[in-house]
Write an enzyme that holds these catalytic residues in place. Structure first.
Site, mmCIF file in Angstrom:
data_model
loop_
_atom_site.group_PDB
_atom_site.id
_atom_site.type_symbol
_atom_site.label_atom_id
_atom_site.label_comp_id
_atom_site.label_asym_id
_atom_site.label_seq_id
_atom_site.Cartn_x
_atom_site.Cartn_y
_atom_site.Cartn_z
ATOM 1 N N LYS A 62 0.835 -1.196 0.000
ATOM 2 C CA LYS A 62 0.000 0.000 0.000
ATOM 3 C C LYS A 62 0.881 1.262 0.000
ATOM 4 C CE LYS A 62 -3.589 -2.406 2.693
ATOM 5 N NZ LYS A 62 -4.566 -2.268 3.804
ATOM 6 N N HIS A 70 -1.747 -5.388 1.550
ATOM 7 C CA HIS A 70 -3.021 -6.076 1.364
ATOM 8 C C HIS A 70 -2.736 -7.468 0.834
ATOM 9 C CE1 HIS A 70 -7.012 -7.140 -0.153
ATOM 10 N NE2 HIS A 70 -6.366 -7.578 -1.215
ATOM 11 N N ASN A 93 -1.603 -0.229 7.275
ATOM 12 C CA ASN A 93 -0.979 -1.477 7.741
ATOM 13 C C ASN A 93 -0.111 -2.124 6.668
ATOM 14 O OD1 ASN A 93 -3.052 -2.255 6.126
ATOM 15 N ND2 ASN A 93 -4.112 -3.515 7.636
ATOM 16 N N ARG A 130 -1.441 -14.862 3.646
ATOM 17 C CA ARG A 130 -2.146 -14.253 4.790
ATOM 18 C C ARG A 130 -1.364 -14.474 6.092
ATOM 19 N NH1 ARG A 130 -6.380 -10.579 4.262
ATOM 20 N NH2 ARG A 130 -7.087 -11.190 6.326
ATOM 21 N N ARG A 174 3.206 -7.193 8.928
ATOM 22 C CA ARG A 174 2.602 -6.121 9.730
ATOM 23 C C ARG A 174 3.185 -6.105 11.144
ATOM 24 N NH1 ARG A 174 -3.516 -7.467 7.582
ATOM 25 N NH2 ARG A 174 -3.519 -6.139 5.722
ATOM 26 N N THR A 207 -4.884 -8.015 10.810
ATOM 27 C CA THR A 207 -5.237 -6.709 10.213
ATOM 28 C C THR A 207 -4.698 -5.545 11.039
ATOM 29 O OG1 THR A 207 -7.290 -7.654 9.352
ATOM 30 C CG2 THR A 207 -7.170 -5.251 9.456
HETATM 31 N N1 UDP Z 1 -9.071 -1.076 8.071
HETATM 32 C C1 UDP Z 1 -9.200 0.144 8.725
HETATM 33 N N2 UDP Z 1 -9.791 0.175 9.961
HETATM 34 C C2 UDP Z 1 -10.272 -0.933 10.570
HETATM 35 C C3 UDP Z 1 -10.137 -2.169 9.901
HETATM 36 C C4 UDP Z 1 -9.529 -2.200 8.649
HETATM 37 O O1 UDP Z 1 -8.793 1.171 8.209
HETATM 38 O O2 UDP Z 1 -10.789 -0.842 11.683
HETATM 39 C C5 UDP Z 1 -8.420 -1.102 6.741
HETATM 40 C C6 UDP Z 1 -7.040 -1.786 6.775
HETATM 41 O O3 UDP Z 1 -6.164 -1.065 5.919
HETATM 42 C C7 UDP Z 1 -7.359 -3.157 6.229
HETATM 43 C C8 UDP Z 1 -8.448 -2.836 5.196
HETATM 44 O O4 UDP Z 1 -9.217 -1.830 5.844
HETATM 45 O O5 UDP Z 1 -6.217 -3.783 5.691
HETATM 46 C C9 UDP Z 1 -9.351 -3.973 4.789
HETATM 47 O O6 UDP Z 1 -9.924 -4.555 5.946
HETATM 48 P P1 UDP Z 1 -10.024 -6.137 6.119
HETATM 49 O O7 UDP Z 1 -10.967 -6.375 7.243
HETATM 50 O O8 UDP Z 1 -10.321 -6.789 4.808
HETATM 51 O O9 UDP Z 1 -8.535 -6.535 6.616
HETATM 52 P P2 UDP Z 1 -7.341 -7.325 5.886
HETATM 53 O O10 UDP Z 1 -7.947 -8.374 5.016
HETATM 54 O O11 UDP Z 1 -6.546 -6.307 5.100
HETATM 55 O O12 UDP Z 1 -6.511 -7.902 6.994
HETATM 56 MG MG MG Z 2 -9.483 -8.243 3.607
#
Ligand code: UDP
Ligand code: MG
Length: 185
Positions: free
Chosen positions: A10, A152, A149, A112, A129, A118
């Site tokens: 990102k 992706h 974070n 993952r 992360r 996340t």
């Molecule tokens: N995100 C955020 N606030 C939150 C949770 C997620 O800004 O409380 C953002 C973060 O950048 C995350 C993305 O939204 O990577 C997509 O969320 P997802 O739940 O799909 O998490 P990921 O699959 O990236 O772990």
């Molecule tokens: Mg996701």
């Protein structure tokens, strides 16, 4: 059994100069890079990658972090999620992203695992992360700077198929044999 996963470094990861470090980890584990490009996306594209249906999920993750931070709120998942999502879209469009597709057995799950939780404060050491990001998603929502974070990765095989199609045209994906496939198998 061979899967593909879409990975994005990102804007914060690109700005941090972590491209080499991140790619090295995936090469070391033995995943094959079959497509790669640097791209800056507009709001419309960012909203296709992070559709509005994510709003309650983002809100739920923020609420969980706020509990850890001892922040009390009367706001619900939808309201907090909407704010986090707006910040996320703004963050996603703020600078170039490195997009690539990794291929291998269990690629989605392995990637993952290497990316980690996340919210970086919950991501294990050894994950991308966990090793490189000193924030939480709950803190990002308080400060309104977007979920920075670093990376992706597709969450499921289904999500991976749709995301690879969104980011890459068929001609941008390559078929080749690694040296291990050619000479050691
Ligand atoms: N995100 C955020 N606030 C939150 C949770 C997620 O800004 O409380 C953002 C973060 O950048 C995350 C993305 O939204 O990577 C997509 O969320 P997802 O739940 O799909 O998490 P990921 O699959 O990236 O772990
Ligand atoms: Mg996701």
């Amino acid at each position: 059994m061979i899967e593909q996963s879409l990975v994005l470094i990102k804007p914060d990861g690109v700005q941090r100069g972590l491209i080499g470090e991140v790619i090295k980890r995936f090469e070391n584990v033995g995943l094959k890079i079959v497509g790669m490009k640097m791209q800056r996306v507009d709001k419309k594209f960012a909203e296709r990658h992070y559709p509005k249906r994510l709003i309650p999920i983002l809100g739920g993750k923020t609420l969980a972090d706020w509990e850890d931070l001892g922040i009390k709120t009367t706001k619900g998942k939808e309201e907090l999620g909407k704010q986090a999502w707006n910040d996320l879209i703004k963050f996603t469009t703020e600078g170039p992203i490195l997009a690539f597709v990794l291929e291998g057995v269990h690629a989605v799950q392995i990637v993952r695992k290497m990316v980690g939780h996340t919210s970086p404060h919950k991501a294990d050491p050894g994950t991308i992360r966990g090793d490189y990001s000193p924030i939480s998603m709950g803190y990002a929502t308080v400060r309104k700077f977007g979920g920075r974070n670093l990376i992706h990765a597709s969450g499921t095989v289904e999500e991976a198929k749709a995301e690879v199609k969104l980011w890459f045209k068929p001609g941008e994906l390559h078929t080749y044999k690694t040296v291990h496939e050619t000479h050691t198998r």
